[in-house]
Motif scaffolding. Structure first.
Motif, PDB file in Angstrom:
ATOM      1  N   GLN A  30       0.829  -1.210   0.000  1.00  0.00           N
ATOM      2  CA  GLN A  30       0.000   0.000   0.000  1.00  0.00           C
ATOM      3  C   GLN A  30       0.865   1.262   0.000  1.00  0.00           C
ATOM      4  O   GLN A  30       0.585   2.224  -0.736  1.00  0.00           O
ATOM      5  CB  GLN A  30      -0.920  -0.015   1.220  1.00  0.00           C
ATOM      6  N   VAL A  31       1.929   1.263   0.809  1.00  0.00           N
ATOM      7  CA  VAL A  31       2.811   2.430   0.872  1.00  0.00           C
ATOM      8  C   VAL A  31       3.501   2.650  -0.465  1.00  0.00           C
ATOM      9  O   VAL A  31       3.557   3.775  -0.987  1.00  0.00           O
ATOM     10  CB  VAL A  31       3.847   2.263   2.000  1.00  0.00           C
ATOM     11  N   LEU A  32       4.030   1.578  -1.047  1.00  0.00           N
ATOM     12  CA  LEU A  32       4.733   1.710  -2.322  1.00  0.00           C
ATOM     13  C   LEU A  32       3.793   2.154  -3.436  1.00  0.00           C
ATOM     14  O   LEU A  32       4.160   2.971  -4.289  1.00  0.00           O
ATOM     15  CB  LEU A  32       5.388   0.376  -2.696  1.00  0.00           C
ATOM     16  N   GLU A  33       2.581   1.622  -3.418  1.00  0.00           N
ATOM     17  CA  GLU A  33       1.616   1.965  -4.464  1.00  0.00           C
ATOM     18  C   GLU A  33       1.203   3.429  -4.382  1.00  0.00           C
ATOM     19  O   GLU A  33       0.995   4.089  -5.408  1.00  0.00           O
ATOM     20  CB  GLU A  33       0.399   1.057  -4.357  1.00  0.00           C
ATOM     21  N   ARG A  43       6.565  -0.801  -8.534  1.00  0.00           N
ATOM     22  CA  ARG A  43       5.464  -1.316  -9.359  1.00  0.00           C
ATOM     23  C   ARG A  43       5.560  -2.837  -9.517  1.00  0.00           C
ATOM     24  O   ARG A  43       4.544  -3.538  -9.485  1.00  0.00           O
ATOM     25  CB  ARG A  43       5.476  -0.658 -10.740  1.00  0.00           C
ATOM     26  N   ALA A  44       6.767  -3.351  -9.681  1.00  0.00           N
ATOM     27  CA  ALA A  44       6.947  -4.793  -9.844  1.00  0.00           C
ATOM     28  C   ALA A  44       6.516  -5.533  -8.577  1.00  0.00           C
ATOM     29  O   ALA A  44       5.860  -6.585  -8.658  1.00  0.00           O
ATOM     30  CB  ALA A  44       8.408  -5.106 -10.170  1.00  0.00           C
ATOM     31  N   TYR A  45       6.863  -4.973  -7.411  1.00  0.00           N
ATOM     32  CA  TYR A  45       6.456  -5.636  -6.178  1.00  0.00           C
ATOM     33  C   TYR A  45       4.947  -5.573  -5.997  1.00  0.00           C
ATOM     34  O   TYR A  45       4.313  -6.574  -5.621  1.00  0.00           O
ATOM     35  CB  TYR A  45       7.125  -5.009  -4.956  1.00  0.00           C
ATOM     36  N   VAL A  46       4.343  -4.430  -6.252  1.00  0.00           N
ATOM     37  CA  VAL A  46       2.886  -4.297  -6.090  1.00  0.00           C
ATOM     38  C   VAL A  46       2.166  -5.308  -6.992  1.00  0.00           C
ATOM     39  O   VAL A  46       1.201  -5.956  -6.577  1.00  0.00           O
ATOM     40  CB  VAL A  46       2.433  -2.852  -6.394  1.00  0.00           C
ATOM     41  N   ALA A  47       2.646  -5.450  -8.227  1.00  0.00           N
ATOM     42  CA  ALA A  47       2.039  -6.426  -9.140  1.00  0.00           C
ATOM     43  C   ALA A  47       2.213  -7.840  -8.609  1.00  0.00           C
ATOM     44  O   ALA A  47       1.285  -8.663  -8.671  1.00  0.00           O
ATOM     45  CB  ALA A  47       2.679  -6.300 -10.525  1.00  0.00           C
ATOM     46  N   ALA A  48       3.399  -8.148  -8.054  1.00  0.00           N
ATOM     47  CA  ALA A  48       3.645  -9.482  -7.491  1.00  0.00           C
ATOM     48  C   ALA A  48       2.751  -9.731  -6.285  1.00  0.00           C
ATOM     49  O   ALA A  48       2.210 -10.835  -6.116  1.00  0.00           O
ATOM     50  CB  ALA A  48       5.117  -9.626  -7.115  1.00  0.00           C
ATOM     51  N   PHE A  49       2.569  -8.699  -5.458  1.00  0.00           N
ATOM     52  CA  PHE A  49       1.700  -8.850  -4.283  1.00  0.00           C
ATOM     53  C   PHE A  49       0.264  -9.142  -4.707  1.00  0.00           C
ATOM     54  O   PHE A  49      -0.385 -10.039  -4.141  1.00  0.00           O
ATOM     55  CB  PHE A  49       1.752  -7.592  -3.420  1.00  0.00           C
ATOM     56  N   ALA A 108      19.156  -1.699  -0.983  1.00  0.00           N
ATOM     57  CA  ALA A 108      18.806  -2.929  -0.267  1.00  0.00           C
ATOM     58  C   ALA A 108      17.317  -3.228  -0.422  1.00  0.00           C
ATOM     59  O   ALA A 108      16.917  -4.376  -0.633  1.00  0.00           O
ATOM     60  CB  ALA A 108      19.172  -2.803   1.202  1.00  0.00           C
ATOM     61  N   LEU A 109      16.479  -2.192  -0.337  1.00  0.00           N
ATOM     62  CA  LEU A 109      15.042  -2.394  -0.490  1.00  0.00           C
ATOM     63  C   LEU A 109      14.710  -2.870  -1.895  1.00  0.00           C
ATOM     64  O   LEU A 109      13.898  -3.786  -2.076  1.00  0.00           O
ATOM     65  CB  LEU A 109      14.294  -1.095  -0.183  1.00  0.00           C
ATOM     66  N   ARG A 110      15.320  -2.276  -2.907  1.00  0.00           N
ATOM     67  CA  ARG A 110      15.044  -2.698  -4.284  1.00  0.00           C
ATOM     68  C   ARG A 110      15.377  -4.172  -4.493  1.00  0.00           C
ATOM     69  O   ARG A 110      14.603  -4.923  -5.097  1.00  0.00           O
ATOM     70  CB  ARG A 110      15.829  -1.814  -5.256  1.00  0.00           C
ATOM     71  N   ARG A 111      16.523  -4.597  -3.979  1.00  0.00           N
ATOM     72  CA  ARG A 111      16.901  -6.004  -4.108  1.00  0.00           C
ATOM     73  C   ARG A 111      15.939  -6.907  -3.349  1.00  0.00           C
ATOM     74  O   ARG A 111      15.549  -7.971  -3.832  1.00  0.00           O
ATOM     75  CB  ARG A 111      18.327  -6.212  -3.578  1.00  0.00           C
ATOM     76  N   HIS A 112      15.570  -6.458  -2.158  1.00  0.00           N
ATOM     77  CA  HIS A 112      14.723  -7.293  -1.304  1.00  0.00           C
ATOM     78  C   HIS A 112      13.305  -7.427  -1.870  1.00  0.00           C
ATOM     79  O   HIS A 112      12.691  -8.495  -1.771  1.00  0.00           O
ATOM     80  CB  HIS A 112      14.684  -6.707   0.110  1.00  0.00           C
ATOM     81  N   ALA A 134       7.312 -12.547 -13.984  1.00  0.00           N
ATOM     82  CA  ALA A 134       7.511 -11.388 -14.852  1.00  0.00           C
ATOM     83  C   ALA A 134       8.993 -11.059 -14.976  1.00  0.00           C
ATOM     84  O   ALA A 134       9.464 -10.610 -16.032  1.00  0.00           O
ATOM     85  CB  ALA A 134       6.738 -10.189 -14.303  1.00  0.00           C
ATOM     86  N   HIS A 135       9.748 -11.292 -13.895  1.00  0.00           N
ATOM     87  CA  HIS A 135      11.196 -11.085 -13.889  1.00  0.00           C
ATOM     88  C   HIS A 135      11.825 -12.314 -13.247  1.00  0.00           C
ATOM     89  O   HIS A 135      11.454 -12.684 -12.125  1.00  0.00           O
ATOM     90  CB  HIS A 135      11.578  -9.826 -13.106  1.00  0.00           C
ATOM     91  N   GLN A 136      12.737 -12.963 -13.950  1.00  0.00           N
ATOM     92  CA  GLN A 136      13.349 -14.170 -13.410  1.00  0.00           C
ATOM     93  C   GLN A 136      13.999 -13.874 -12.061  1.00  0.00           C
ATOM     94  O   GLN A 136      14.517 -12.787 -11.805  1.00  0.00           O
ATOM     95  CB  GLN A 136      14.388 -14.719 -14.385  1.00  0.00           C
ATOM     96  N   LEU A 137      13.956 -14.893 -11.193  1.00  0.00           N
ATOM     97  CA  LEU A 137      14.450 -14.760  -9.823  1.00  0.00           C
ATOM     98  C   LEU A 137      15.791 -15.468  -9.692  1.00  0.00           C
ATOM     99  O   LEU A 137      15.894 -16.666  -9.975  1.00  0.00           O
ATOM    100  CB  LEU A 137      13.435 -15.377  -8.842  1.00  0.00           C
ATOM    101  N   THR A 138      16.813 -14.749  -9.268  1.00  0.00           N
ATOM    102  CA  THR A 138      18.119 -15.332  -9.000  1.00  0.00           C
ATOM    103  C   THR A 138      18.314 -15.443  -7.499  1.00  0.00           C
ATOM    104  O   THR A 138      18.149 -14.451  -6.772  1.00  0.00           O
ATOM    105  CB  THR A 138      19.236 -14.472  -9.614  1.00  0.00           C
ATOM    106  N   VAL A 139      18.620 -16.644  -7.031  1.00  0.00           N
ATOM    107  CA  VAL A 139      18.798 -16.859  -5.594  1.00  0.00           C
ATOM    108  C   VAL A 139      20.119 -17.570  -5.342  1.00  0.00           C
ATOM    109  O   VAL A 139      20.575 -18.378  -6.152  1.00  0.00           O
ATOM    110  CB  VAL A 139      17.645 -17.677  -4.980  1.00  0.00           C
ATOM    111  N   GLN A 140      20.694 -17.274  -4.188  1.00  0.00           N
ATOM    112  CA  GLN A 140      21.883 -17.976  -3.730  1.00  0.00           C
ATOM    113  C   GLN A 140      21.463 -19.278  -3.055  1.00  0.00           C
ATOM    114  O   GLN A 140      20.488 -19.310  -2.303  1.00  0.00           O
ATOM    115  CB  GLN A 140      22.669 -17.108  -2.737  1.00  0.00           C
TER     116      GLN A 140
END
Length: 470
Positions: A30-33, A43-49, A108-112, A134-140
């Motif tokens: 809600q805050v980001l939107e 926008r990418a996170y809001v869409a994912a949520f 840090a927030l953008r990555r998270h 929508a965007h491939q996820l790279t994880v360790q």
């Protein structure tokens, strides 16, 4: 009005913490939107949520109770606060995260935010739904898929494109994009209790998680799983209430080898609730004790989120640290309060061991010595907190209820025939149902520790608390 049920057994305490995890994630959206509508990462996170909200209620409820969900929400919330108040000194989990990664809060927030896709992937697996990210996820790696027993153990990074046919579409990040498969880790299911043995859950950035904890392999978990099953079976027989609490509060266990003398082996973490790292001690009685001990820390962390316990004002000079009857180093008030709470709860377990007819006699005698030692240690701790530490209103309630329970345990111990001259006993590593008597009494051991680590004047004052007969 708070009562003993709230302190020890009310399962709503844990449910409210799970609800909070879901609410925090929604609040971040809600805050980001509203405040960053043009930011591509927001926008990418809001869409994912919003996509996450399309999965079944059962799946979203399951993931709300997953340790990683709480961790993700807490870190996102704190990083968002720092980006909105750049002049603020970095704090808490977010401060530690930025320090360890070497990036400022905004980056840090953008990555998270992108890592929220871990929950999307998990939800698609649990619902059996095909999904393309929508965007491939790279994880360790190692990487534990939240809410499932699947972990990726391959070395390095993996890239996840989505989920197809219930399987994750993942390739190795550096080996010519070869496909990688997840390993299925053990799951213990017993009378409604479901615990995943999944060390990769601990592959997060948070203070206090030992190096290598997340790298314990599948074989190391599978080999000792029967010990956990045995302990849960015994706990349900001895302490049904304790079993019910573990069933509600523990989701993930990682079983690790014994460490060096004095090393902290068994760990629960406030930022990863429901996940514990423990040594699978051969005696099921001791392993029950360990499970309950770490659960009680988890429960007190949840209670702390309902109200401030400690008053941090120091104008009258309350000590910054206190003598701890359990350790060689001084402890802050928060640590001493946790210890007093946990060992009071554990005292109830050991009394139940004493009262259980099927308990082997050597274990019964050991349980009596554990009860007595815990009563002495908690009495010393509560006296220091009551005398020297300021408490907020909720903290006074906790302290009053804790002292009430502690007094009840003293009375029950006396009625059980537990005297102050009990010898100290210890488990024998290679014989789960035997205990050996050490060369001293419980009272003498507690007194010796007090005089060694509290200082002469302080020790003499506190020593009066254990000088009188039980």
């Amino acid at each position: 009005m708070r009562d003993s049920d709230w302190l020890w057994s009310d399962t709503d305490v844990l449910a409210r913490r799970r609800d909070k995890a879901a609410a925090v994630i929604a609040a971040v959206s809600q805050v980001l939107e509203s405040e960053l509508p043009d930011d591509v990462h927001a926008r990418a996170y809001v869409a994912a949520f919003h996509q996450f909200q399309t999965f079944s209620n059962a799946t979203r409820d399951r993931l709300a109770a997953d340790p990683y969900t709480y961790y993700w929400g807490r870190l996102a919330y704190e990083l968002l606060q720092l980006t909105q108040n750049p002049e603020r000194t970095p704090f808490g989990l977010a401060g530690y995260y930025c320090q360890q990664t070497g990036v400022e809060a905004g980056e840090a927030l953008r990555r998270h935010l992108h890592r929220f896709s871990k929950l999307l992937v998990a939800a698609a697996c649990l619902d059996g739904t095909d999904m393309t990210l929508a965007h491939q996820l790279t994880v360790q790696t190692p990487f534990a898929v939240p809410g499932t027993a699947m972990s990726y153990d391959t070395q390095g990074e993996i890239v996840i494109a989505g989920v197809s046919g219930g399987k994750i579409d993942a390739v190795h990040g550096s080996r010519k994009r070869e496909r990688v498969q997840a390993s299925q880790y053990p799951v213990v299911e017993f009378h409604g209790c479901e615990i995943r043995l999944q060390p990769a859950v601990f592959n997060i950035i948070a203070s206090g998680i030992p190096l290598g904890a997340s790298e314990l392999n599948l074989d190391s978990q599978t080999r000792v799983t029967p010990r956990l099953v045995h302990a849960l079976t015994l706990l349900r027989q001895i302490d049904a209430g304790g079993f019910n609490q573990v069933r509600e509060g523990i989701r993930v266990v990682a079983l690790r080898p014994a460490g060096k003398p004095g090393e902290l082996i068994n760990i629960s973490h406030c930022d990863l609730p429901g996940a514990i790292l423990i040594h699978p001690f051969p005696s099921p009685y001791e392993l029950c004790n360990i499970l309950l001990h770490e659960y009680l820390h988890t429960r007190l962390f949840a209670l702390e989120e309902q109200g401030l316990f400690l008053d941090s004002r120091t104008d009258d000079g309350p000590p910054e640290s206190f003598y701890s009857p359990w350790r060689e180093d001084q402890r802050p008030a928060h640590g001493l309060l946790h210890a007093a709470y946990v060992f009071t709860g554990i005292g109830r377990y050991w009394l139940n061991v004493v009262h259980t007819e099927t308990t082997p006699e050597p274990i019964r005698e050991l349980a009596k010595s554990r009860v007595l030692r815990g009563l002495y240690q908690v009495r010393i701790s509560l006296a220091q907190l009551r005398c020297h530490q300021r408490f907020a209103e909720a903290g006074h309630i906790v302290l009053d209820l804790l002292e009430k329970t502690h007094h009840q345990l003293w009375v029950e111990a006396k009625n059980t025939g537990i005297g102050s001259d009990l010898p100290l006993l210890a488990f024998v590593e290679n014989d789960p149902e035997f205990a050996e008597t050490l060369d001293d009494t419980v009272q003498a051991v507690v007194k010796r520790h007090l005089h060694r680590f509290a200082g002469p004047d302080h020790a003499n004052d506190l020593g009066r608390l254990i000088a009188t007969p039980i």
